[in-house]
Design an enzyme around this catalytic site. Structure first.
Site, PDB file in Angstrom:
ATOM      1  N   ASP A   1      -1.219 -10.448  -2.222  1.00 61.65           N
ATOM      2  CA  ASP A   1      -2.445  -9.651  -2.279  1.00 61.65           C
ATOM      3  C   ASP A   1      -3.610 -10.393  -1.605  1.00 61.65           C
ATOM      4  O   ASP A   1      -3.977 -11.488  -2.028  1.00 61.65           O
ATOM      5  CB  ASP A   1      -2.741  -9.381  -3.769  1.00 61.65           C
ATOM      6  CG  ASP A   1      -3.761  -8.299  -3.982  1.00 61.65           C
ATOM      7  OD1 ASP A   1      -4.419  -7.898  -3.011  1.00 61.65           O
ATOM      8  OD2 ASP A   1      -3.904  -7.858  -5.138  1.00 61.65           O
TER       9      ASP A   1
ATOM     10  N   ASP B   1      -6.802   0.609  -4.501  1.00 63.83           N
ATOM     11  CA  ASP B   1      -6.035   0.743  -5.751  1.00 63.83           C
ATOM     12  C   ASP B   1      -6.014   2.169  -6.291  1.00 63.83           C
ATOM     13  O   ASP B   1      -7.039   2.849  -6.317  1.00 63.83           O
ATOM     14  CB  ASP B   1      -6.647  -0.158  -6.837  1.00 63.83           C
ATOM     15  CG  ASP B   1      -6.394  -1.622  -6.544  1.00 63.83           C
ATOM     16  OD1 ASP B   1      -5.918  -1.944  -5.437  1.00 63.83           O
ATOM     17  OD2 ASP B   1      -6.674  -2.443  -7.434  1.00 63.83           O
TER      18      ASP B   1
HETATM   19  C1  GLA Z   1      -5.614  -5.804  -6.452  1.00 60.41           C
HETATM   20  C2  GLA Z   1      -4.334  -5.019  -6.174  1.00 60.41           C
HETATM   21  C3  GLA Z   1      -3.815  -4.437  -7.469  1.00 60.41           C
HETATM   22  C4  GLA Z   1      -3.538  -5.566  -8.458  1.00 60.41           C
HETATM   23  C5  GLA Z   1      -4.800  -6.391  -8.658  1.00 60.41           C
HETATM   24  C6  GLA Z   1      -4.533  -7.632  -9.479  1.00 60.41           C
HETATM   25  O1  GLA Z   1      -6.641  -4.990  -6.888  1.00 60.41           O
HETATM   26  O2  GLA Z   1      -4.568  -4.012  -5.228  1.00 60.41           O
HETATM   27  O3  GLA Z   1      -2.643  -3.693  -7.242  1.00 60.41           O
HETATM   28  O4  GLA Z   1      -2.502  -6.355  -7.964  1.00 60.41           O
HETATM   29  O5  GLA Z   1      -5.360  -6.807  -7.425  1.00 60.41           O
HETATM   30  O6  GLA Z   1      -5.641  -8.447  -9.613  1.00 60.41           O
END
Ligand code: GLA
Length: 504
Positions: free
Chosen positions: A269, A329
């Site tokens: 990520d 997200d």
């Molecule tokens: C980002 C990702 C999410 C999750 C969070 C965890 O927002 O897009 O899917 O993994 O980080 O902190």
């Protein structure tokens, strides 16, 4: 008017015309939707109608620009690096007797909100250190395909439901549940730990799990013992999105650690990587971990999470990725799911295929923010898009209705179809849409969607599908044959619902 009156009015007007002196440190706090307290700190300095200073966040202090004071109102801009792109965020505020009432920006399904910040000191803001030069990596070297994910990965991920509450015990119980409730048999094999498992590094720099995960290797053994696979999460930046330890400058070492623990899947990520790398280096940054995973010698599915930035479809597979996020997200609301699934996937189908998939984010099915009708649409659309199916709910406690959605074998078969062709929208009439994808046996999966607020008849035309002759129809949610049609197939579709069929 007498002279004395003029001067009184003048004195009163001066602070209003030129703006009040707002110099100092301002503090406000809110609760995030998952119940955590989040503090907002704004350090301000006013000089006449000019406003400067910074806003603090867990990621650090960000200077405010374009700051203005106009009477009792202020406005400023914060430029943040978000997923490989610089975004300008506009803030406004109004001074009242209680403090500064700030308008905080909103999201697609969440309106902006008011936040009251109060002055806690009148000290002027400290000067911010000059920005550090960001690293530019040499162009990406292609990573050899790892041969994994011939069909979109299926499993579970902890983030949507558990956030920072994920633990060794939760993961074991979820694995147990997946065996018992039929998820494993239906093809859900990856049990993926998302952010917040990370501890500190040891003297040799090796990453350790934190107290919630006493022994990662033992956990992997346990999950493998159930016939399932274990996934983990990290970031190419120094910190993950939840501010835990990232893999920056430890990429090879972390890949070796993950392999030694028995990890089968890595979600990587971007998060704080934008603070250390130039955005244009993103492909090379991802390729670095892709190569490290390959060199670890263990088959590890590689999931890129950088919210679709830098046109990831163009290079994600060459960086070694088996899947890549295409959007920000997901949230457990119809608006969010509808926006990500219907709007943000258009045109991306050319990038998907066996071993490399577009990822519109994990499933929210069963988390309670949508109706079962809407969750059926979520499941159908993701399957039509050949998206990874990663359940995001508490599988230890699932209602029969939700389980039936996750376990619909006929819909899963569409998602997992060997041809690996992502579906596309073939017609749109206002909120009524028909999407389709060709399947390996020569048939087509077709979804009749109603994104609107009232029930309506949705029609799929054979000419839009590009097929000849009369077609046999099977309804994948009713599990029933629906006879034959020659020119068009129509069905009454309730608001936010879907009729999903295969056409032979
Ligand atoms: C980002 C990702 C999410 C999750 C969070 C965890 O927002 O897009 O899917 O993994 O980080 O902190």
């Amino acid at each position: 008017m007498k002279c004395s009156q003029v001067s009184v009015i003048g004195v009163l007007l001066i602070p209003i015309l030129h703006g009040a002196d707002l110099t100092g440190r301002w503090l406000g706090s809110t609760q995030t939707p998952d119940g955590q307290k989040r503090e907002t700190v704004i350090a301000l300095k006013t000089e006449g109608d000019r406003l400067s200073g910074y806003m603090s966040s867990p990621q650090g202090d960000t200077a405010i620009s374009e700051g203005k004071v106009n009477g009792d109102e202020i406005s400023f801009v914060i430029v943040r690096e978000m997923g490989g792109q610089e975004r300008k965020i506009q803030y406004t505020g109004k001074l009242s007797a209680d403090g500064l009432l700030m308008k905080m920006p909103g999201f697609v399904d969440r309106p902006g909100r008011d936040l009251l910040v109060r002055r806690v000191s009148t000290d002027p803001p400290k000067p911010l250190p000059p920005p550090v030069a960001k690293i530019a990596l040499p162009a990406m070297q292609d990573v050899k395909p790892n041969g994994l994910a011939r069909t979109p990965p299926m499993g579970w991920n902890s983030w949507n439901k558990f956030r920072n509450k994920v633990s060794d015990q939760v993961v074991r119980e979820i694995a147990d549940a997946m065996v018992k409730n039929g998820m494993k048999a239906a093809g859900y094999v990856y049990v993926n730990i998302d952010d917040t498992w990370e501890g500190s590094r040891d003297a040799q720099g090796a990453i350790r799990s934190n107290e919630k995960f006493p022994d990662m290797k033992a956990l992997a053994d346990y999950v493998h013992g159930k016939g399932l696979k274990l996934g983990i999460y990290s970031s190419p930046g120094p910190k993950t999105c939840a501010q835990f330890e990232g893999s920056f400058q430890h990429e090879e070492q972390d890949a070796r650690t993950f392999a030694a623990w028995g990890i089968d899947y890595l979600k990587y990520d971007w998060c704080s990587a934008g603070r250390v790398y130039q955005s244009s280096s993103m492909p090379a940054v991802y390729a670095k971990m892709g190569q490290a995973l390959l060199d670890s010698g263990r088959p590890i599915v590689y999931s890129l999470c950088q919210y679709g930035a830098q046109n990831v479809g163009e290079w994600g597979a060459r960086a070694g990725g088996n899947l890549w996020r295409t959007t920000g997200d997901i949230r457990d609301t119809w608006r969010s799911m509808d926006d990500l699934g219907f709007e943000k996937q258009i045109g991306l189908e050319k990038y998907a295929g066996p071993e490399h998939w577009n990822d519109p984010d994990m499933l929210e099915i069963g988390n309670g923010g949508m109706s079962e009708t809407e969750y059926r649409t979520h499941m159908s659309l993701w399957s039509l898009l050949a998206a990874p199916l990663l359940a995001g709910n508490d599988l230890r406690d699932v209602s029969p209705g939700i389980l039936e959605i996750l376990l619909n074998k006929e819909v899963i078969a569409v998602d997992q179809d060997k041809l690996g062709k992502q579906g596309v929208r073939i017609s749109k009439n206002g909120d009524l849409e028909v999407w389709a994808r060709p399947l390996a046996d020569g048939s087509h999966a077709v979804c009749l969607f109603n994104r609107g607020d009232a029930s309506a008849k949705v029609t799929a035309r054979r000419s839009d599908l590009g097929v000849k002759g009369s077609c046999k129809v099977r309804d994948l949610w009713a599990h029933a044959d629906r006879g034959k049609f020659s020119d068009e197939y129509a069905a009454e579709v309730p608001s936010h619902a879907v009729v999903m069929v295969t056409v032979h």
